[in-house]
Design an enzyme around this catalytic site. Structure first.
Site, mmCIF file in Angstrom:
data_model
loop_
_atom_site.group_PDB
_atom_site.id
_atom_site.type_symbol
_atom_site.label_atom_id
_atom_site.label_comp_id
_atom_site.label_asym_id
_atom_site.label_seq_id
_atom_site.Cartn_x
_atom_site.Cartn_y
_atom_site.Cartn_z
ATOM 1 N N ASP A 97 35.986 24.685 38.766
ATOM 2 C CA ASP A 97 36.561 25.575 37.771
ATOM 3 C C ASP A 97 37.968 25.050 37.478
ATOM 4 O OD1 ASP A 97 36.826 28.048 36.269
ATOM 5 O OD2 ASP A 97 35.349 28.837 37.668
ATOM 6 N N ASP A 115 38.250 27.367 32.293
ATOM 7 C CA ASP A 115 38.535 28.795 32.186
ATOM 8 C C ASP A 115 39.291 29.133 30.890
ATOM 9 O OD1 ASP A 115 38.570 31.341 33.873
ATOM 10 O OD2 ASP A 115 40.707 31.155 33.430
ATOM 11 N N GLU A 118 34.780 27.932 28.949
ATOM 12 C CA GLU A 118 34.630 29.375 28.787
ATOM 13 C C GLU A 118 35.453 29.720 27.554
ATOM 14 O OE1 GLU A 118 35.434 33.642 30.924
ATOM 15 O OE2 GLU A 118 36.985 32.113 30.841
ATOM 16 N N HIS A 150 30.212 35.709 37.247
ATOM 17 C CA HIS A 150 30.994 36.582 38.131
ATOM 18 C C HIS A 150 31.790 37.645 37.381
ATOM 19 C CE1 HIS A 150 33.637 33.591 36.534
ATOM 20 N NE2 HIS A 150 34.690 34.257 36.971
ATOM 21 N N ASP A 151 31.769 37.620 36.054
ATOM 22 C CA ASP A 151 32.526 38.609 35.269
ATOM 23 C C ASP A 151 31.621 39.651 34.624
ATOM 24 O OD1 ASP A 151 34.950 37.262 35.719
ATOM 25 O OD2 ASP A 151 34.714 36.022 33.941
HETATM 26 C C1 NOJ Z 1 37.881 34.040 33.149
HETATM 27 C C2 NOJ Z 1 37.353 34.101 34.544
HETATM 28 O O1 NOJ Z 1 35.957 33.971 34.504
HETATM 29 C C3 NOJ Z 1 37.827 35.412 35.118
HETATM 30 O O2 NOJ Z 1 37.205 35.710 36.334
HETATM 31 C C4 NOJ Z 1 39.329 35.357 35.239
HETATM 32 O O3 NOJ Z 1 39.800 36.616 35.662
HETATM 33 C C5 NOJ Z 1 39.983 35.040 33.896
HETATM 34 N N1 NOJ Z 1 39.321 33.988 33.208
HETATM 35 C C6 NOJ Z 1 41.426 34.642 34.077
HETATM 36 O O4 NOJ Z 1 41.496 33.399 34.704
#
Ligand code: NOJ
Length: 545
Positions: A99, A201, A254, A323-324
């Site tokens: 990541d 990210d 992302e 994970h989000d």
């Molecule tokens: C996206 C990540 O997937 C998330 O878990 C994180 O809190 C935010 N970006 C900030 O880095």
């Protein structure tokens, strides 16, 4: 025939290290724990692991706040452990992507500490702006329901630093060529070790084109100044040219708030910026406006969205979890007695779409949303911030809890359920986050012992996809988007396969005119109708060879 790029023929599995496997009983997953599960991942047919951050971090946002990009967080192990993980994975033919969190660092990163100590060089690594007549530098919003400006240094200077996420995650200043050089160096450090690329990210918000006030909106006022800006495109193209092109590696960005044209630009082969993106539109099909306002899931909205993205981009990621996000089986099916069959349907669907399939740990056993009783059991900073904000708006507690319970990111972060033993085989200690009490039933050991288990279906689909030119290389065409039934065709050199999903607890008719040989299904035997949450891949009559 397979695709020429390795990542187009790969199945990717995301590990959230904190919650994967704890080898030393401290309640937190770690790298030796991951190493101990490599044979399991190999048996699933995983080709690439996406490792959520394992870097040194004060852990305000579970590792997405990095204080040293070239070191390992002590809870996860050491650099020697990481090197061993890489070598052991390689020995099994598994690649690892890291990541890469480069929109922000931790406020405990040396750069920020030196900036706070007054070193101009490092102040220029961050976005530090003057307030305007006693007010904040602008009216922007923040991804974590907070104010994005935090006072910086001596109050009489009236300076603030920008943080689009937590206040412990100051945004980097991508106008500064030094920042660019530092990040190139970090990327090379990991690529030289042998990692196969990066999941980048929130990569499409790194470059803020202007700091003017934004158009007022419900969430993220100001986003028009930083989402997928020209400056961001320029940086991505440079990173590709200066770093990535020298390695056999890939990037998946992302990319928040992107639409199809934006994603097409970001992944355009001619522009040469990112290889794939994670877009979110299909993750938003059960919400109104912001993610906290969930509505009843309407399968047709999901189908329309999948079709739009499948046809809008030549190649992209296919995913339903990370994970989000809340767990897909809880979100897109009724769960309960349909948990197994529904999980298999979503897995079948994910493998049948055109693109690189990504799965999140636990998806292969149908893990469900966490079972939390109150905010006290939730660890995620975002959920706590949202609760605070909602409280300040006068929203009453049961209502606030209802929103958070359904949507909190901790729903996907509960520890991996390996067995029915105490600690779910995840830990011998006290887990950092509550284990779902259904672990006695929903666990890897049980599922593996079941010849009709979800894992068995996952493996079958994975093997089939890899052996099928149609699924690996074929085009995509939607055939039917009904209230509950989705059917689409994949075609390669005249050979076709049709995937059908029934997103319902009720039996449903086959879409008109689809007949052929059943190749793979999550049910046994033929039936005139589609059964609840049935997934079936059909070789249509006309193309049978
Ligand atoms: C996206 C990540 O997937 C998330 O878990 C994180 O809190 C935010 N970006 C900030 O880095």
């Amino acid at each position: 025939m397979s695709q020429s790029k390795f990542w187009k023929n790969s199945t990717v599995y995301q590990i959230y290290p904190r919650s994967f496997c704890d080898s030393n009983g401290d309640g937190v997953g770690d790298i030796p724990g991951i190493i101990s599960k490599l044979d399991y991942l190999k048996s699933l047919g995983v080709d690439v692991i996406w490792l959520s951050p394992v870097y040194k971090s004060p852990n305000d946002d579970n590792g997405y706040d990095i204080s040293d990009y070239k070191d390992i967080h002590e809870e996860f192990g050491t650099m020697a452990d990481f090197d061993e993980l890489l070598a052991e994975a390689k020995a099994r033919g598994i690649k690892i992507i890291m990541d890469l969190v480069i929109n922000h660092t931790s406020d405990e990163h040396e750069w920020f500490e030196r900036a706070k100590a007054g070193e101009e060089k490092y102040k220029n690594y961050y976005i530090i702006k003057k307030g305007k007549n006693g007010k904040l530098p602008n009216n922007w919003g923040n991804f974590f329901a907070d104010c994005p400006w935090e006072p910086f240094g001596d109050p009489k200077n009236e300076e603030y630093y920008l943080h689009l996420f937590s206040k412990k995650q100051p945004d980097l200043n991508w106008y500064n060529p030094e920042v660019y050089r530092e990040i190139c160096d970090i990327m090379r450090f990991w690529l030289d070790k042998g990692v196969a690329g990066f999941r980048c990210d929130v990569i499409n918000v790194i470059f803020k084109e202007s700091f003017a006030d934004g158009k007022k909106q419900l969430a993220l006022t100001g986003k028009e100044h930083y989402v997928s800006t020209d400056g961001c495109h320029r940086i991505l193209a440079s990173l590709r040219r200066d770093v990535m092109d020298n390695y056999d590696a890939f990037t998946v960005g992302e990319t928040v708030l992107v639409n199809v044209p934006m994603a097409r630009d970001l992944t355009d082969v001619e522009r040469d910026e990112l290889d794939m993106v994670f877009a979110f539109e299909h993750m938003e099909c059960d919400q109104i406006g912001v993610k906290w306002f969930k509505t009843k899931f309407k399968p047709k909205r999901l189908m329309k969205c999948l079709t739009k993205w499948q046809t809008g981009l030549d190649w992209n990621t296919c995913y339903f979890e990370n994970h989000d996000q809340p767990r897909s089986v809880t979100r897109f099916t009724e769960g309960g007695e349909f948990r197994k069959v529904g999980s298999k349907m979503l897995i079948g669907l994910n493998f049948s779409l055109r693109g690189t399939p990504f799965f999140y740990q636990g998806q292969e056993i149908g893990m469900t949303n966490g079972a939390f009783n109150s905010l006290d059991e939730i660890m995620d900073i975002e959920s706590h911030n949202v609760d605070k904000m909602a409280k300040s708006l006068g929203i009453i507690q049961p209502f606030r809890w209802n929103l958070i319970n359904k949507t909190s990111r901790d729903n996907a972060r509960t520890p991996m359920q390996w067995s029915a033993a105490e600690g779910a085989g995840f830990t011998s200690g006290t887990p950092w986050l509550k284990i779902h009490p259904n672990f006695t039933e929903v666990n890897v050991e049980n599922d593996l012992a079941d010849k009709d288990g979800i894992i068995a279906f996952f493996k079958r689909m994975n093997e089939f996809k890899k052996s099928s030119d149609v699924l690996t290389c074929g085009s995509f065409k939607s055939l039917h988007e009904g209230r509950s039934v989705y059917a689409f065709e994949r075609e390669y050199e005249g050979e076709k396969l049709i995937a059908i999903c029934n997103f319902s607890t009720k039996r449903a008719a086959f879409p008109d005119g689809i007949i052929g040989e059943r190749i793979i299904s999550n049910y046994y035997g033929e039936d005139k109708k589609l059964r609840p949450y049935e997934f079936v891949l059909i070789k249509p009559e006309e193309t049978k060879k």
